[in-house]
Design a protein around this motif. Structure first.
Motif, PDB file in Angstrom:
ATOM      1  N   VAL A 176       5.179  -2.930   9.658  1.00  0.00           N
ATOM      2  CA  VAL A 176       5.920  -2.851   8.398  1.00  0.00           C
ATOM      3  C   VAL A 176       7.283  -3.492   8.600  1.00  0.00           C
ATOM      4  N   LYS A 177       7.580  -4.505   7.817  1.00  0.00           N
ATOM      5  CA  LYS A 177       8.872  -5.164   7.903  1.00  0.00           C
ATOM      6  C   LYS A 177       9.875  -4.389   7.078  1.00  0.00           C
ATOM      7  N   ASP A 202       0.827  -1.206   0.000  1.00  0.00           N
ATOM      8  CA  ASP A 202       0.000   0.000   0.000  1.00  0.00           C
ATOM      9  C   ASP A 202       0.866   1.263   0.000  1.00  0.00           C
ATOM     10  N   ALA A 203       0.228   2.389  -0.217  1.00  0.00           N
ATOM     11  CA  ALA A 203       0.941   3.661  -0.329  1.00  0.00           C
ATOM     12  C   ALA A 203       1.658   4.030   0.974  1.00  0.00           C
ATOM     13  N   PHE A 204       1.032   3.749   2.110  1.00  0.00           N
ATOM     14  CA  PHE A 204       1.665   4.058   3.395  1.00  0.00           C
ATOM     15  C   PHE A 204       2.981   3.299   3.539  1.00  0.00           C
ATOM     16  N   THR A 205       2.954   2.001   3.284  1.00  0.00           N
ATOM     17  CA  THR A 205       4.151   1.166   3.414  1.00  0.00           C
ATOM     18  C   THR A 205       5.222   1.601   2.434  1.00  0.00           C
ATOM     19  N   ALA A 206       4.836   1.825   1.201  1.00  0.00           N
ATOM     20  CA  ALA A 206       5.804   2.248   0.187  1.00  0.00           C
ATOM     21  C   ALA A 206       6.440   3.583   0.560  1.00  0.00           C
ATOM     22  N   GLY A 207       5.627   4.514   1.016  1.00  0.00           N
ATOM     23  CA  GLY A 207       6.147   5.822   1.411  1.00  0.00           C
ATOM     24  C   GLY A 207       7.080   5.731   2.608  1.00  0.00           C
ATOM     25  N   LEU A 208       6.700   4.925   3.573  1.00  0.00           N
ATOM     26  CA  LEU A 208       7.525   4.752   4.767  1.00  0.00           C
ATOM     27  C   LEU A 208       8.869   4.129   4.417  1.00  0.00           C
ATOM     28  N   LEU A 209       8.842   3.096   3.599  1.00  0.00           N
ATOM     29  CA  LEU A 209      10.099   2.443   3.201  1.00  0.00           C
ATOM     30  C   LEU A 209      10.981   3.392   2.397  1.00  0.00           C
ATOM     31  N   HIS A 232      11.722   3.906  12.154  1.00  0.00           N
ATOM     32  CA  HIS A 232      11.745   2.490  12.531  1.00  0.00           C
ATOM     33  C   HIS A 232      10.665   2.191  13.570  1.00  0.00           C
ATOM     34  N   ARG A 233      10.464   3.109  14.507  1.00  0.00           N
ATOM     35  CA  ARG A 233       9.411   2.948  15.508  1.00  0.00           C
ATOM     36  C   ARG A 233       8.047   2.934  14.836  1.00  0.00           C
ATOM     37  N   LEU A 234       7.839   3.862  13.923  1.00  0.00           N
ATOM     38  CA  LEU A 234       6.583   3.939  13.191  1.00  0.00           C
ATOM     39  C   LEU A 234       6.333   2.651  12.391  1.00  0.00           C
ATOM     40  N   ALA A 235       7.362   2.154  11.755  1.00  0.00           N
ATOM     41  CA  ALA A 235       7.241   0.911  10.998  1.00  0.00           C
ATOM     42  C   ALA A 235       6.843  -0.238  11.922  1.00  0.00           C
TER      43      ALA A 235
END
Length: 57
Positions: free
Chosen positions: A50-51, A2-9, A42-45
């Motif tokens: 989110v791995k 999803d967009a959240f995971t992609a953006g976070l990574l 990293h905390r947010l992940a």
């Protein structure tokens, strides 16, 4: 993914790169700022399951 995971990574990858540059140039203040940002990401992940895998430094 999803967009959240992609953006976070992507933010983690960018922050890791910025941290490396700050360390290489000897900018201790910027390195501290970037390390704090990376810790927060990293905390947010972790909070959202989110791995990070090979992306983390």
């Amino acid at each position: 993914m999803d967009a959240f995971t992609a953006g976070l990574l992507q933010r983690i990858k960018t922050t890791e790169s910025d941290l490396t540059k700050a360390r290489e140039t000897g900018d201790d203040f910027l390195a501290d700022v970037e390390q704090g940002e990376l810790d927060d990401l990293h905390r947010l992940a972790a909070e959202h399951g989110v791995k990070i895998g090979a992306t983390s430094a």
